[in-house]
Scaffold this motif. Sequence first.
Motif, PDB file in Angstrom:
ATOM      1  N   GLN A  57      83.533  -1.745  16.970  1.00  0.00           N
ATOM      2  CA  GLN A  57      82.367  -1.021  16.561  1.00  0.00           C
ATOM      3  C   GLN A  57      82.918   0.286  16.041  1.00  0.00           C
ATOM      4  OE1 GLN A  57      80.665  -0.066  20.664  1.00  0.00           O
ATOM      5  NE2 GLN A  57      79.372  -1.834  20.134  1.00  0.00           N
ATOM      6  N   HIS A 455      83.454  -7.394  19.233  1.00  0.00           N
ATOM      7  CA  HIS A 455      82.566  -8.271  18.848  1.00  0.00           C
ATOM      8  C   HIS A 455      82.503  -9.630  19.769  1.00  0.00           C
ATOM      9  CE1 HIS A 455      79.583 -11.350  17.392  1.00  0.00           C
ATOM     10  NE2 HIS A 455      80.640 -12.106  17.406  1.00  0.00           N
ATOM     11  N   TYR A 456      83.662 -10.159  19.994  1.00  0.00           N
ATOM     12  CA  TYR A 456      83.977 -11.381  20.754  1.00  0.00           C
ATOM     13  C   TYR A 456      83.663 -11.245  22.290  1.00  0.00           C
ATOM     14  CZ  TYR A 456      86.463 -14.776  23.088  1.00  0.00           C
ATOM     15  OH  TYR A 456      86.670 -15.982  24.006  1.00  0.00           O
ATOM     16  N   GLU A 459      79.992 -10.999  22.719  1.00  0.00           N
ATOM     17  CA  GLU A 459      79.090 -12.155  22.792  1.00  0.00           C
ATOM     18  C   GLU A 459      79.508 -12.903  24.336  1.00  0.00           C
ATOM     19  OE1 GLU A 459      78.790 -14.870  19.841  1.00  0.00           O
ATOM     20  OE2 GLU A 459      78.106 -13.390  18.453  1.00  0.00           O
ATOM     21  N   ILE A 474      73.906  -0.181  15.015  1.00  0.00           N
ATOM     22  CA  ILE A 474      73.303  -1.090  13.905  1.00  0.00           C
ATOM     23  C   ILE A 474      74.243  -2.397  13.709  1.00  0.00           C
ATOM     24  CG2 ILE A 474      74.344   0.279  12.026  1.00  0.00           C
ATOM     25  CD1 ILE A 474      71.037  -1.334  11.844  1.00  0.00           C
ATOM     26  N   LYS A 475      75.361  -2.171  13.717  1.00  0.00           N
ATOM     27  CA  LYS A 475      76.137  -3.365  13.472  1.00  0.00           C
ATOM     28  C   LYS A 475      76.255  -4.641  14.507  1.00  0.00           C
ATOM     29  CE  LYS A 475      80.261  -1.296  13.226  1.00  0.00           C
ATOM     30  NZ  LYS A 475      80.021   0.104  13.464  1.00  0.00           N
ATOM     31  N   TYR A 478      71.559  -6.966  15.445  1.00  0.00           N
ATOM     32  CA  TYR A 478      70.948  -8.244  14.860  1.00  0.00           C
ATOM     33  C   TYR A 478      71.684  -9.178  15.274  1.00  0.00           C
ATOM     34  CZ  TYR A 478      68.202  -4.865  12.316  1.00  0.00           C
ATOM     35  OH  TYR A 478      67.086  -3.812  11.974  1.00  0.00           O
ATOM     36  N   VAL A 479      73.183  -9.194  15.681  1.00  0.00           N
ATOM     37  CA  VAL A 479      73.913 -10.306  16.292  1.00  0.00           C
ATOM     38  C   VAL A 479      73.342 -10.520  17.615  1.00  0.00           C
ATOM     39  CG1 VAL A 479      76.158 -10.599  17.330  1.00  0.00           C
ATOM     40  CG2 VAL A 479      76.068  -9.176  15.004  1.00  0.00           C
ATOM     41  N   GLN A 481      70.360  -9.633  19.041  1.00  0.00           N
ATOM     42  CA  GLN A 481      68.807 -10.090  18.969  1.00  0.00           C
ATOM     43  C   GLN A 481      68.882 -11.424  18.565  1.00  0.00           C
ATOM     44  OE1 GLN A 481      66.575  -6.034  19.033  1.00  0.00           O
ATOM     45  NE2 GLN A 481      66.138  -7.272  17.345  1.00  0.00           N
ATOM     46  N   LYS A 482      69.731 -11.974  17.617  1.00  0.00           N
ATOM     47  CA  LYS A 482      69.746 -13.198  17.365  1.00  0.00           C
ATOM     48  C   LYS A 482      70.072 -14.239  18.579  1.00  0.00           C
ATOM     49  CE  LYS A 482      69.499 -14.296  12.834  1.00  0.00           C
ATOM     50  NZ  LYS A 482      68.747 -13.565  12.175  1.00  0.00           N
ATOM     51  N   MET A 483      70.725 -13.493  19.671  1.00  0.00           N
ATOM     52  CA  MET A 483      71.036 -14.182  21.007  1.00  0.00           C
ATOM     53  C   MET A 483      69.672 -14.238  21.948  1.00  0.00           C
ATOM     54  SD  MET A 483      74.921 -13.000  21.324  1.00  0.00           S
ATOM     55  CE  MET A 483      75.664 -14.037  22.683  1.00  0.00           C
ATOM     56  N   GLY A 484      68.716 -13.685  21.283  1.00  0.00           N
ATOM     57  CA  GLY A 484      67.511 -13.641  22.033  1.00  0.00           C
ATOM     58  C   GLY A 484      67.374 -12.506  23.168  1.00  0.00           C
ATOM     59  N   TRP A 521      60.141 -12.654  22.540  1.00  0.00           N
ATOM     60  CA  TRP A 521      61.466 -13.336  22.918  1.00  0.00           C
ATOM     61  C   TRP A 521      61.035 -14.611  23.656  1.00  0.00           C
ATOM     62  CZ3 TRP A 521      64.891 -10.973  20.423  1.00  0.00           C
ATOM     63  CH2 TRP A 521      64.723  -9.790  20.393  1.00  0.00           C
ATOM     64  N   ILE A 524      60.902 -17.858  20.677  1.00  0.00           N
ATOM     65  CA  ILE A 524      61.898 -18.270  19.632  1.00  0.00           C
ATOM     66  C   ILE A 524      62.100 -19.876  19.665  1.00  0.00           C
ATOM     67  CG2 ILE A 524      64.439 -18.582  19.586  1.00  0.00           C
ATOM     68  CD1 ILE A 524      64.389 -15.815  20.984  1.00  0.00           C
ATOM     69  N   LYS A 525      61.731 -20.608  20.532  1.00  0.00           N
ATOM     70  CA  LYS A 525      61.838 -22.104  20.444  1.00  0.00           C
ATOM     71  C   LYS A 525      60.471 -22.649  20.058  1.00  0.00           C
ATOM     72  CE  LYS A 525      66.060 -22.865  21.595  1.00  0.00           C
ATOM     73  NZ  LYS A 525      66.635 -22.786  20.549  1.00  0.00           N
TER      74      LYS A 525
ATOM     75  N   ARG B  54      79.457  -2.779   6.753  1.00  0.00           N
ATOM     76  CA  ARG B  54      78.896  -3.565   7.793  1.00  0.00           C
ATOM     77  C   ARG B  54      77.318  -2.995   7.770  1.00  0.00           C
ATOM     78  NH1 ARG B  54      81.579  -4.886  12.791  1.00  0.00           N
ATOM     79  NH2 ARG B  54      79.938  -6.349  13.022  1.00  0.00           N
ATOM     80  N   THR B  58      73.848  -4.278   7.070  1.00  0.00           N
ATOM     81  CA  THR B  58      72.993  -4.939   8.086  1.00  0.00           C
ATOM     82  C   THR B  58      71.575  -4.061   7.801  1.00  0.00           C
ATOM     83  OG1 THR B  58      74.758  -5.010   9.315  1.00  0.00           O
ATOM     84  CG2 THR B  58      72.939  -4.889  10.561  1.00  0.00           C
ATOM     85  N   PRO B  64      72.824  -9.858  11.188  1.00  0.00           N
ATOM     86  CA  PRO B  64      74.056  -9.771  11.624  1.00  0.00           C
ATOM     87  C   PRO B  64      75.134  -9.796  10.086  1.00  0.00           C
ATOM     88  CG  PRO B  64      73.507 -11.459  12.937  1.00  0.00           C
ATOM     89  CD  PRO B  64      72.204 -11.151  11.860  1.00  0.00           C
ATOM     90  N   TYR B  96      88.531 -15.746  15.738  1.00  0.00           N
ATOM     91  CA  TYR B  96      87.029 -15.992  15.059  1.00  0.00           C
ATOM     92  C   TYR B  96      87.089 -17.099  14.136  1.00  0.00           C
ATOM     93  CZ  TYR B  96      86.563 -11.024  16.306  1.00  0.00           C
ATOM     94  OH  TYR B  96      86.350  -9.833  17.210  1.00  0.00           O
ATOM     95  N   GLN B 213      65.736 -16.782  13.414  1.00  0.00           N
ATOM     96  CA  GLN B 213      66.038 -16.494  14.699  1.00  0.00           C
ATOM     97  C   GLN B 213      65.816 -18.010  15.696  1.00  0.00           C
ATOM     98  OE1 GLN B 213      66.974 -15.268  17.867  1.00  0.00           O
ATOM     99  NE2 GLN B 213      66.051 -13.466  17.540  1.00  0.00           N
ATOM    100  N   GLY B 215      67.933 -18.123  18.794  1.00  0.00           N
ATOM    101  CA  GLY B 215      68.285 -17.833  20.337  1.00  0.00           C
ATOM    102  C   GLY B 215      69.598 -17.923  20.209  1.00  0.00           C
ATOM    103  N   LYS B 216      70.443 -18.225  19.407  1.00  0.00           N
ATOM    104  CA  LYS B 216      71.939 -18.166  19.173  1.00  0.00           C
ATOM    105  C   LYS B 216      72.586 -17.503  18.079  1.00  0.00           C
ATOM    106  CE  LYS B 216      75.501 -21.941  19.605  1.00  0.00           C
ATOM    107  NZ  LYS B 216      76.359 -21.687  18.620  1.00  0.00           N
ATOM    108  N   HIS B 217      73.355 -16.809  18.140  1.00  0.00           N
ATOM    109  CA  HIS B 217      74.099 -16.020  16.979  1.00  0.00           C
ATOM    110  C   HIS B 217      74.976 -17.241  16.485  1.00  0.00           C
ATOM    111  CE1 HIS B 217      77.379 -13.492  15.362  1.00  0.00           C
ATOM    112  NE2 HIS B 217      76.450 -13.320  14.349  1.00  0.00           N
TER     113      HIS B 217
END
Lengths: 544, 460
Positions: A57, A455-456, A459, A474-475, A478-479, A481-484, A521, A524-525, B54, B58, B64, B96, B213, B215-217
């Motif tokens: 970060q 980052h790893y 997650e 900010i970085k 969205y990572v 949020q993509k995970m819900g 949230w 999503i599906k 980034r 972003t 991402p 990665y 979107q 639910g998974k990155h």
Amino acid sequence: MEANRIFPDPSKVREELIQKYPAKVAKKRAKSIIVNDPELIPEVQANVRTVPGIITQRGCSYAGCKGVVLGPTRDIVNIVHGPIGCSFYAWLTRRNQTRTESLMDENYIPYCFSTDMQEENIVFGGEKKLKIAIQEAYDLFHPKSIAIFSTCPVGLIGDDVHAASREMKEKFGDCNVFGFSCEGYRGVSQSAGHHIANNGVFKHMVGRNNTPSEGKFKLNLLGEYNIGGDAFEIERIFDKVGITLVSSFSGNSTVSQIENAHTADLNVILCHRSINYMGDMMETKYGIPWMKVNFVGAESTAKSLRKIAEYFGDEELKARVEEVIAEESPKVKAVIEEILPRTKGKTAMLFVGGSRAHHYQDLFNELGMTTVAAGYEFAHRDDYEGRHVLPGIKIDADSKNIEELKVVPDPELYNPRKTEAELVALKEKGLEINSYEGMMKQMTKKSLVVDDLSHYESEKLIEIYKPDIFCAGIKEKYVVQKMGIPLKQLHSYDYGGPYTGFEGAVNFYKDIDRMVNNPVWKLIKAPWEKAGNGAGLAASYVTQ
Amino acid sequence: MLLRHTSKEVKERVGLTINPAKTCQPIGAMYAALGIHGCLPHSHGSQGCCSYHRSTLTRHYKEPVMAATSSFTEGASVFGGQANLLAAIETIFSVYDPDIIAVHSTCLSETIGDDLQQITRKAKDDGKVPEGKHLIFASTPSFIGSHVTGYANMVTGIASQFAVSSGIKKNQINIIAGWMEPSDMREIKRLSSVLGVKIVLFPDTSDVLDAPQSGKHEFYPKGGTTVAELQSSGDSLSSLALGCISAEPAAIALEKCCKVPFKTLDIPIGLTATDRFIMALSQAGGVTVPDEITADRGRLVDVMADMEQYLYGKRVALFGDPDQLVPLTEFLLDLNMKPVFIVSGTPGQRFEKRMNLLLNERTPETKFRNGIGADMFLLHQWMKNEPVDLLIGNSYGKYMARDEDVPFIRFGFPILDRIGHSYFPNVGYSGGLRLVEKILNALMDRQDRDALEEKFELVM
């Protein structure tokens, strides 16, 4: 089951976080991933280099100096000496709000100034161009101050920004010009830049105007950058209580306020990491004690106001503080009572900043939410474990390169605001005078503390803990949020705020309620994904 | 007033850039590398560069943006960054697991003289690049050119380091995307498919920076040009480079290494530039243009004719990147508007030549400037002296637009305060239609806002 969700076996979590790393990396990261015990407070490895290749970060020294500490100043023409990018990226992106008294007053915050170094400046030196740029800025704007920020190539090619600044300052006579050697490669993160900024502001600004400031209870607000209007809310409360703000460092500040800051009688520190140097230096030179406070959270705000009143030891002020707290509290209470049933029992993770990951835990507590894991992006061990560890912190090669100013009491202006005995008495009353207890003391046992989260690791943590909200920048936004999972930005506040004081607490409660309970949230599906296949779904419609 | 210190009086500056209409090379390289499937961009410099790039990408995409950094400290800056980069490569492949690492340099690593070609070769020789994985690089010194140059350099690096010539031509055309949005790249693919021409588009950030979107990155989203496609680009019949600054260098590289002939076109923004693109692609692919595309075109011309009264003579100020500004200026002229002030921070004489060709006859009064000294401060001063009816540019333009009370359309990079650019194209006839709609909305909203009560129109 619920308890397991909140606190899975933290030592296993730690193993999982590092298992994919090459052996050397794993060994290093393990020291920064700590299972908390607020009684014992284990050591956290912090303020060390990020392993190359790790997605971190962290930013750079320049970001800490120009972006964080000097960025909020409105009447300094802040010229970035370097190729164009560094100035461009720091242009208005940190949301430092400022409010001039009139439309004529100086405000350069919406501007971006750069020497836009070209190849020939790298090869033959850029000092000449820098001096021309300073002259052009002076001719165009006639500002009170011009500050110069060095970017990576500047230090490498040997441009002397300090000499250039001195020369131009002497030439102008009515404009204070000074430079910062905040090249991006210095230190291991933004933190180095904070220190460099503190040194420069202390050397070149503080103490230039000895006119006694007016007011009975005079203080400076250190480490408040007025993101989203945070400083405005604190100013509102100070006004109401009758506390005089001499200067802020540096949200909504002016040059003349900073130059006069040494006439205050107390420094209160919000962001310990970025500004503690200033507190120490002003204490040594002028005899002004500093005190750690926190205006993030309604209860923390009340507590901090009481501490300030206690410091000044004035009964009238204490009574006024109580009146203001009593006046402000009902609206806060009304909101939290309405929201609490929807947020209580939820979990949060905070990986941000050098102080925010601590302060915002107070707001989550007020929301009935548990912080299951937290860590800083660029803090030092004292921000985690408390300042008592300072003498034991090993100074490594990266820290050694950051100048430590040698400060001595000012022969004329040194005036201890409190006697040693008074300070001891205040400390006994629980005031964090010249001290900070750090984040870990406040966090629950078995919660996880991770410095410089990669980052790893983020997650992995999300997979394991499934927090209801994740706080970062900010970085990461969205990572995650993509995970819900909603992510609350605690650098930019997602363009909301303020979050300080009483009004800020209300804003934060509402924002978090909105985020963790947002219907999106659950959308999503797609229905056919939930049903398993499209045909089944179609068939069920037919039979309805 | 937000920009209250901007005076009317224009004074030539040679040292100070104020409110730049450009940023630095590496962010362009990072953006380009994201358009390759399974690729992790890597910034060889201080952490701050990577963090800033980034963050900016972003904010522009609200998506991402993954990239790694060599995390230079003072030691690396003195002794060279080779050790950092080698360590980074090892860490990245084990943690990665990308198919490709695309390394770009920064002003720091360029100033100390790190040679990416040598270091990446050493990494390969030392076995740090696993079997089947790739390590590519581009030199992107921040003190030369702009973000557009960095984009071009990385695209060139991609072309020259992947393309191979098998000796057997493939019935496909390379389209080298100049700096454009994922939506634009998606539209280029759609148009090619409607035309019936098989293309290799690179880079391609669609399905990367406009990911759904789920639910998974997805660390490596489904989009991006694949390695196989890139390798095959050396066997393509020809290349179309969309943009003389951001795309042509890659086409030249392909011609050099694999003898693929190329033609340089503008990014197909607006009617005429899209016409040229469709003509060129249909000729390259040996196909006739289907009615569907002619009808698309007809719809755009129809709107241009029907609404011409609201567009005629309107004075427009614009700033941004050359490969976009040239066709945009041409489009504004086709709309019978007056592009009076044009500024781009990106240097290059091609811009001046093209602009002279476009403007000399139709609006000789236009002031335009690019490179050093061409910044938004200058543009704002011009606007103060001779007011305009419309401002077009990236989000930073909103400060000028508010101060001068001028209608404003967001266009270019970065757009930090609105969405849409990643989803709806500016290229092609449909992109042209979208632009006209935006322009008309801005101008007509203003007319409605300012109309006297008795002059307020229902039908317009």
